[in-house]
Enzyme design. Structure first.
Site, PDB file in Angstrom:
ATOM      1  N   HIS A  15       0.875  -1.195   0.000  1.00 37.81           N
ATOM      2  CA  HIS A  15       0.000   0.000   0.000  1.00 37.81           C
ATOM      3  C   HIS A  15       0.898   1.226   0.000  1.00 37.81           C
ATOM      4  CE1 HIS A  15      -3.814   2.161   1.511  1.00 37.81           C
ATOM      5  NE2 HIS A  15      -2.912   3.091   1.244  1.00 37.81           N
ATOM      6  N   HIS A  17       1.646   5.357  -1.634  1.00 40.64           N
ATOM      7  CA  HIS A  17       1.315   6.572  -2.384  1.00 40.64           C
ATOM      8  C   HIS A  17       2.612   7.170  -2.932  1.00 40.64           C
ATOM      9  CE1 HIS A  17      -2.861   6.806  -0.887  1.00 40.64           C
ATOM     10  NE2 HIS A  17      -2.353   6.264   0.213  1.00 40.64           N
ATOM     11  N   ARG A  19       2.274   9.708  -5.516  1.00 34.18           N
ATOM     12  CA  ARG A  19       1.885  10.982  -6.126  1.00 34.18           C
ATOM     13  C   ARG A  19       2.384  11.022  -7.574  1.00 34.18           C
ATOM     14  NH1 ARG A  19      -1.396  10.908  -1.888  1.00 34.18           N
ATOM     15  NH2 ARG A  19      -0.508  11.750   0.032  1.00 34.18           N
ATOM     16  N   LYS A 101      -9.229  -0.424  -6.073  1.00 33.23           N
ATOM     17  CA  LYS A 101      -9.315   0.233  -4.764  1.00 33.23           C
ATOM     18  C   LYS A 101     -10.666   0.906  -4.561  1.00 33.23           C
ATOM     19  CE  LYS A 101      -7.955   1.892  -0.814  1.00 33.23           C
ATOM     20  NZ  LYS A 101      -6.703   2.599  -0.538  1.00 33.23           N
ATOM     21  N   HIS A 138     -10.568   1.012   1.690  1.00 32.87           N
ATOM     22  CA  HIS A 138     -10.332   1.957   2.778  1.00 32.87           C
ATOM     23  C   HIS A 138     -11.518   1.772   3.719  1.00 32.87           C
ATOM     24  CE1 HIS A 138      -8.850   5.896   4.469  1.00 32.87           C
ATOM     25  NE2 HIS A 138     -10.015   5.723   5.078  1.00 32.87           N
ATOM     26  N   HIS A 176      -4.735  -0.730   5.925  1.00 31.45           N
ATOM     27  CA  HIS A 176      -4.322   0.054   7.098  1.00 31.45           C
ATOM     28  C   HIS A 176      -5.276  -0.115   8.278  1.00 31.45           C
ATOM     29  CE1 HIS A 176      -7.147   2.724   5.158  1.00 31.45           C
ATOM     30  NE2 HIS A 176      -6.259   3.233   4.314  1.00 31.45           N
ATOM     31  N   LEU A 221      -5.034   9.269   8.029  1.00 30.19           N
ATOM     32  CA  LEU A 221      -6.345   8.628   7.975  1.00 30.19           C
ATOM     33  C   LEU A 221      -6.164   7.200   7.479  1.00 30.19           C
ATOM     34  CD1 LEU A 221      -8.594  11.479   6.510  1.00 30.19           C
ATOM     35  CD2 LEU A 221      -8.724  10.487   8.807  1.00 30.19           C
ATOM     36  N   ASP A 249       1.329   2.566   3.603  1.00 27.57           N
ATOM     37  CA  ASP A 249       0.480   3.756   3.417  1.00 27.57           C
ATOM     38  C   ASP A 249       1.336   5.019   3.505  1.00 27.57           C
ATOM     39  OD1 ASP A 249      -1.808   5.226   2.909  1.00 27.57           O
ATOM     40  OD2 ASP A 249      -2.525   5.184   4.979  1.00 27.57           O
ATOM     41  N   ALA A 265      -3.959  14.727   5.622  1.00 25.33           N
ATOM     42  CA  ALA A 265      -3.701  13.471   6.321  1.00 25.33           C
ATOM     43  C   ALA A 265      -2.672  12.658   5.552  1.00 25.33           C
ATOM     44  CB  ALA A 265      -5.000  12.680   6.449  1.00 25.33           C
TER      45      ALA A 265
END
Length: 354
Positions: A15, A17, A19, A101, A138, A176, A221, A249, A265
């Site tokens: 998991h 990110h 960007r 997702k 999520h 998460h 989050l 995450d 977050a």
């Protein structure tokens, strides 16, 4: 006698990110230096909804990789109420995507295009069940009347459990997980469900960002919760149970966006996750379970082979030097501070070395 070195298969991050643009180019090397593969989150602006968008994003990531790195991005699609089931099926059949997702609309960063009416995605979920494509969730409701600390537990009762009853063969990753209710649900459910656990949720509880003043760089989050929940999540991570595996995450935001009247977050951990985890597993007397959590259980759930490369961890007397901030053009990203010295360093082993 205490352990001063150990070796595991090279880990994966289930998991992540990354960007895009300058931020992608600045952070990708931290992941590719530590992990062989990662599940890439699709919540860009605009989100990665179609196969064409996923293919374009994959090319961006590959172009940003440091020269010589052999990191493999595992792409996902962002599920919307108008997602085409056949586009999903064709994307999976071609090998382009490994999962889809589900973001409840408004649940987290760039989730405004997410799902509001769960019944509208039933055709996609039915097709995913048929082709055995995992759904990543999520796991929080977004109803304003539900306390933010209860939203994961309510999601299990209102959304996740009914969904699993309707689609019993759909493989699901509850991402998460932050609560003892989430841990217990995954642990006691029939096969076909797993959970990712983050590094920071093993280390911080809600005191970290609320006591002594608001600390925005510990805000994420799902939010970190009571100590009883942190201990339940940590026990799951260090147990060796194959249903729980690492998904950092790691979520970079510029400091200006974090340190504001309405701060974003997300916690950036890609650069020091493995150093932090070695400390956690050693502290809990579970170094023998570290490889399962970081390197074995995730590939097994996704039907992939574990990595052949190995990482050697060596404990040193002086703390590992780690930057507090990452520079991106004229901005900075704050690196997660675990609150303890990082004494474990790691390196890729040479061919034939164990």
């Amino acid at each position: 006698m205490s352990v001063t070195q150990f070796t595991i298969r090279r880990p994966d991050d289930w998991h992540l990110h990354l960007r895009d643009g300058a931020m992608l180019r600045s952070v990708i090397g931290h992941t590719s230096a530590n992990f062989a593969r990662a599940i890439i989150m699709p919540n860009l602006v605009p989100p990665v909804v179609t196969a064409d968008q996923a293919a374009s994003y994959l090319e961006q990531i590959r172009a940003a990789l440091p020269e010589g790195d052999d990191f493999e991005p595992l792409m996902t699609l962002y599920l919307t109420e108008t997602t085409d089931p056949e586009d999903v099926a064709q994307s999976a059949a071609s090998g382009l995507i490994k999962a889809v997702k589900l973001y409840p609309a408004g649940a987290t960063t760039n989730s405004e295009s997410g799902v509001r009416d769960i019944e509208k995605i039933y055709p996609v979920l039915e097709r995913m069940s048929e082709i055995d494509l995992p759904l990543l969730v999520h796991g929080e409701v977004t109803d304003p009347e539900i306390d933010i600390f209860d939203r994961e537990a309510v999601f299990i009762d209102r959304v996740l459990d009914p969904l699993r009853q309707r689609f019993p063969t759909l493989r699901i990753v509850m991402e998460h997980v932050t609560t003892k209710e989430g841990v217990n649900y995954v642990m006691t459910s029939p096969k076909g469900i797993a959970a990712t656990l983050t590094t920071h949720h093993l280390i911080i509880n809600r005191n970290a960002y609320l006591v002594g003043g608001i600390k925005p760089h510990y805000y994420c989050l799902p939010v970190a919760k009571r100590e009883t929940h942190r201990l339940a999540v940590r026990a799951a991570a260090t147990s060796g149970n194959p249903r729980f595996f690492l998904g950092t995450d790691s979520a970079p935001h510029f400091d200006g966006a974090k340190e504001s009247a309405c701060g974003c977050a997300g916690i950036y951990t890609s650069i020091n996750t493995l150093n932090c985890l070695a400390h956690v597993f050693e502290d809990d007397g579970a170094l023998d379970q570290f490889e399962a959590f970081a390197s074995l259980s995730g590939p097994a759930f996704y039907g992939l082979l574990p990595n052949e490369q190995r990482l050697k961890f060596i404990k040193q007397s002086d703390p590992v030097e780690m930057p507090g901030k990452i520079s991106v053009q004229n901005e900075t990203i704050t690196v997660f501070d675990p609150g303890f010295a990082l004494l474990w360093r790691h390196e890729l082993t040479k061919a034939g070395e164990i």
